[in-house]
Design a protein around this motif. Sequence first.
Motif, PDB file in Angstrom:
ATOM      1  N   LEU A   1       0.829  -1.198   0.000  1.00  0.00           N
ATOM      2  CA  LEU A   1       0.000   0.000   0.000  1.00  0.00           C
ATOM      3  C   LEU A   1       0.868   1.255   0.000  1.00  0.00           C
ATOM      4  CD1 LEU A   1      -2.891   1.114   0.125  1.00  0.00           C
ATOM      5  CD2 LEU A   1      -2.743   1.004   2.610  1.00  0.00           C
ATOM      6  N   THR A   2       1.982   1.223   0.735  1.00  0.00           N
ATOM      7  CA  THR A   2       2.909   2.361   0.749  1.00  0.00           C
ATOM      8  C   THR A   2       3.545   2.568  -0.630  1.00  0.00           C
ATOM      9  OG1 THR A   2       3.388   1.945   3.083  1.00  0.00           O
ATOM     10  CG2 THR A   2       4.945   3.303   1.882  1.00  0.00           C
ATOM     11  N   LEU A   3       3.949   1.439  -1.242  1.00  0.00           N
ATOM     12  CA  LEU A   3       4.525   1.535  -2.593  1.00  0.00           C
ATOM     13  C   LEU A   3       3.524   2.105  -3.591  1.00  0.00           C
ATOM     14  CD1 LEU A   3       6.498  -1.844  -2.818  1.00  0.00           C
ATOM     15  CD2 LEU A   3       7.456   0.451  -2.551  1.00  0.00           C
ATOM     16  N   ALA A   4       2.265   1.671  -3.497  1.00  0.00           N
ATOM     17  CA  ALA A   4       1.250   2.170  -4.419  1.00  0.00           C
ATOM     18  C   ALA A   4       1.002   3.657  -4.211  1.00  0.00           C
ATOM     19  CB  ALA A   4      -0.040   1.377  -4.240  1.00  0.00           C
ATOM     20  N   MET A   5       0.980   4.106  -2.972  1.00  0.00           N
ATOM     21  CA  MET A   5       0.772   5.524  -2.710  1.00  0.00           C
ATOM     22  C   MET A   5       1.959   6.351  -3.179  1.00  0.00           C
ATOM     23  SD  MET A   5      -0.968   5.235   1.087  1.00  0.00           S
ATOM     24  CE  MET A   5      -1.108   7.011   1.263  1.00  0.00           C
ATOM     25  N   GLU A   6       3.172   5.829  -3.000  1.00  0.00           N
ATOM     26  CA  GLU A   6       4.360   6.536  -3.475  1.00  0.00           C
ATOM     27  C   GLU A   6       4.358   6.638  -4.993  1.00  0.00           C
ATOM     28  OE1 GLU A   6       7.949   8.604  -3.385  1.00  0.00           O
ATOM     29  OE2 GLU A   6       6.480   8.164  -1.813  1.00  0.00           O
ATOM     30  N   ARG A   7       3.940   5.534  -5.644  1.00  0.00           N
ATOM     31  CA  ARG A   7       3.866   5.549  -7.101  1.00  0.00           C
ATOM     32  C   ARG A   7       2.817   6.547  -7.570  1.00  0.00           C
ATOM     33  NH1 ARG A   7       0.936   3.449 -11.162  1.00  0.00           N
ATOM     34  NH2 ARG A   7       2.054   2.957 -13.095  1.00  0.00           N
ATOM     35  N   GLN A   8       1.694   6.620  -6.843  1.00  0.00           N
ATOM     36  CA  GLN A   8       0.655   7.575  -7.197  1.00  0.00           C
ATOM     37  C   GLN A   8       1.168   9.006  -7.064  1.00  0.00           C
ATOM     38  OE1 GLN A   8      -2.124   6.588  -8.459  1.00  0.00           O
ATOM     39  NE2 GLN A   8      -3.139   8.575  -8.676  1.00  0.00           N
ATOM     40  N   ARG A   9       1.979   9.245  -6.040  1.00  0.00           N
ATOM     41  CA  ARG A   9       2.559  10.592  -5.868  1.00  0.00           C
ATOM     42  C   ARG A   9       3.495  10.926  -7.023  1.00  0.00           C
ATOM     43  NH1 ARG A   9       7.023  12.994  -3.957  1.00  0.00           N
ATOM     44  NH2 ARG A   9       8.025  10.977  -3.632  1.00  0.00           N
ATOM     45  N   LEU A  10       4.329   9.944  -7.459  1.00  0.00           N
ATOM     46  CA  LEU A  10       5.234  10.180  -8.579  1.00  0.00           C
ATOM     47  C   LEU A  10       4.468  10.426  -9.866  1.00  0.00           C
ATOM     48  CD1 LEU A  10       7.984   7.473  -7.857  1.00  0.00           C
ATOM     49  CD2 LEU A  10       8.132   9.951  -7.480  1.00  0.00           C
ATOM     50  N   LEU A  11       3.355   9.688 -10.029  1.00  0.00           N
ATOM     51  CA  LEU A  11       2.546   9.895 -11.235  1.00  0.00           C
ATOM     52  C   LEU A  11       1.937  11.285 -11.258  1.00  0.00           C
ATOM     53  CD1 LEU A  11       0.684   6.477 -11.598  1.00  0.00           C
ATOM     54  CD2 LEU A  11       2.459   7.406 -13.103  1.00  0.00           C
ATOM     55  N   SER A  12       1.586  11.808 -10.067  1.00  0.00           N
ATOM     56  CA  SER A  12       1.014  13.150 -10.041  1.00  0.00           C
ATOM     57  C   SER A  12       2.055  14.216 -10.366  1.00  0.00           C
ATOM     58  CB  SER A  12       0.419  13.416  -8.656  1.00  0.00           C
ATOM     59  OG  SER A  12       1.444  13.388  -7.666  1.00  0.00           O
ATOM     60  N   ILE A  13       3.331  13.895 -10.072  1.00  0.00           N
ATOM     61  CA  ILE A  13       4.402  14.845 -10.381  1.00  0.00           C
ATOM     62  C   ILE A  13       4.814  14.737 -11.839  1.00  0.00           C
ATOM     63  CG2 ILE A  13       6.800  15.474  -9.882  1.00  0.00           C
ATOM     64  CD1 ILE A  13       6.311  14.520  -7.026  1.00  0.00           C
ATOM     65  N   SER A  14       4.988  13.471 -12.334  1.00  0.00           N
ATOM     66  CA  SER A  14       5.449  13.243 -13.715  1.00  0.00           C
ATOM     67  C   SER A  14       4.544  12.210 -14.347  1.00  0.00           C
ATOM     68  CB  SER A  14       6.902  12.758 -13.708  1.00  0.00           C
ATOM     69  OG  SER A  14       7.338  12.453 -15.015  1.00  0.00           O
ATOM     70  N   PRO A  15       3.703  12.565 -15.284  1.00  0.00           N
ATOM     71  CA  PRO A  15       2.787  11.609 -15.918  1.00  0.00           C
ATOM     72  C   PRO A  15       3.567  10.490 -16.593  1.00  0.00           C
ATOM     73  CG  PRO A  15       2.227  13.869 -16.502  1.00  0.00           C
ATOM     74  CD  PRO A  15       3.558  13.927 -15.825  1.00  0.00           C
ATOM     75  N   PRO A  16       2.950   9.308 -16.764  1.00  0.00           N
ATOM     76  CA  PRO A  16       3.644   8.176 -17.388  1.00  0.00           C
ATOM     77  C   PRO A  16       3.836   8.396 -18.875  1.00  0.00           C
ATOM     78  CG  PRO A  16       1.357   7.642 -16.985  1.00  0.00           C
ATOM     79  CD  PRO A  16       1.599   8.976 -16.352  1.00  0.00           C
ATOM     80  N   SER A  17       4.883   7.776 -19.410  1.00  0.00           N
ATOM     81  CA  SER A  17       5.168   7.867 -20.845  1.00  0.00           C
ATOM     82  C   SER A  17       4.215   6.973 -21.612  1.00  0.00           C
ATOM     83  CB  SER A  17       6.612   7.464 -21.128  1.00  0.00           C
ATOM     84  OG  SER A  17       6.826   6.114 -20.724  1.00  0.00           O
ATOM     85  N   SER A  18       4.114   7.208 -22.893  1.00  0.00           N
ATOM     86  CA  SER A  18       3.201   6.428 -23.725  1.00  0.00           C
ATOM     87  C   SER A  18       3.658   4.998 -23.911  1.00  0.00           C
ATOM     88  CB  SER A  18       3.049   7.103 -25.100  1.00  0.00           C
ATOM     89  OG  SER A  18       4.332   7.207 -25.735  1.00  0.00           O
ATOM     90  N   SER A  19       4.983   4.747 -23.780  1.00  0.00           N
ATOM     91  CA  SER A  19       5.497   3.386 -23.981  1.00  0.00           C
ATOM     92  C   SER A  19       5.159   2.463 -22.838  1.00  0.00           C
ATOM     93  CB  SER A  19       7.029   3.424 -24.176  1.00  0.00           C
ATOM     94  OG  SER A  19       7.628   3.995 -23.011  1.00  0.00           O
ATOM     95  N   SER A  20       5.042   2.993 -21.627  1.00  0.00           N
ATOM     96  CA  SER A  20       4.744   2.162 -20.466  1.00  0.00           C
ATOM     97  C   SER A  20       3.795   2.910 -19.570  1.00  0.00           C
ATOM     98  CB  SER A  20       6.021   1.819 -19.703  1.00  0.00           C
ATOM     99  OG  SER A  20       5.711   1.049 -18.568  1.00  0.00           O
ATOM    100  N   PRO A  21       2.487   2.671 -19.683  1.00  0.00           N
ATOM    101  CA  PRO A  21       1.519   3.416 -18.869  1.00  0.00           C
ATOM    102  C   PRO A  21       1.606   3.079 -17.397  1.00  0.00           C
ATOM    103  CG  PRO A  21       0.439   1.633 -20.053  1.00  0.00           C
ATOM    104  CD  PRO A  21       1.832   1.685 -20.571  1.00  0.00           C
ATOM    105  N   LEU A  22       2.239   1.966 -17.052  1.00  0.00           N
ATOM    106  CA  LEU A  22       2.330   1.593 -15.652  1.00  0.00           C
ATOM    107  C   LEU A  22       3.562   2.164 -14.979  1.00  0.00           C
ATOM    108  CD1 LEU A  22       1.205  -2.131 -15.708  1.00  0.00           C
ATOM    109  CD2 LEU A  22      -0.103  -0.127 -15.018  1.00  0.00           C
ATOM    110  N   ARG A  23       4.484   2.755 -15.774  1.00  0.00           N
ATOM    111  CA  ARG A  23       5.740   3.206 -15.200  1.00  0.00           C
ATOM    112  C   ARG A  23       5.863   4.688 -15.383  1.00  0.00           C
ATOM    113  NH1 ARG A  23       9.037   0.563 -18.297  1.00  0.00           N
ATOM    114  NH2 ARG A  23       8.685  -1.358 -17.131  1.00  0.00           N
TER     115      ARG A  23
END
Length: 237
Positions: free
Chosen positions: A17-39
């Motif tokens: 859950l912590t990893l998912a929230m951290e990833r969500q925070r990173l996504l809000s700062i830098s949107p994902p690239s078109s090549s990898s929507p999960l990264r």
Amino acid sequence: MATPNPARLSALGSKTLTLAMERQRLLSISPPSSSSPLRPAGANPGGSVGQITKNLTALREGIINIENSQGPSKQTQALREQYQSVLGILGEDEVSAAGIESLPVPPQRRVEPLIPSAAASSLQQQGTTFKDDPQETNEDMYMQQTQIMRDQDTQLESLSQSIGRQHHLSLQINDELGEQAGLLEGLDEDLDRTGARLARAQRTMNKVSKGAKENWSTLTIGIIILVLLLLIIIFKT
């Protein structure tokens, strides 16, 4: 296969859950690239998404194993809530893209019958041999009531005899108390008579003592005269 530890699964769920929230925070700062929507852009391959997917897979297998072996419980319900929270943070699109499966419906807890089937069938077979006989039951109840009444009569008779003995004893005690009261009254009368006699003797002694004090000089002269007469008689002879 050994049953997973619910405490370890809970720790794994919290970490995921912590990893998912951290990833969500990173996504809000830098949107994902078109090549990898999960990264997120700039994220390393095999980063947080891969770890989250691996943790969720382990968490899902652990929940299923515990529920299959021990049945649903409050612990597995909490683990399910953690799992669903992580899926909610990732979103449906990311969950589908990562191939993360949802949790199956928990198995129903099997309720054990109060009477084993073998014992139940045996009771059913024997049930035909046991028949209620109202007449016999009423007769038994009548006999029981009669015996109870007899016991009560016996107890009441014993109680009546005990009360009679107590009454007789109380009468004897009353008679003895009357005799003792008569003796005390006679003793009181004797003491009164003795006191009166002592009072009269005391008054007599007082009179004699008073008369002796008043006639002491006359008595002394008489004694002296008597002594002189005795001396004269002695010398003449």
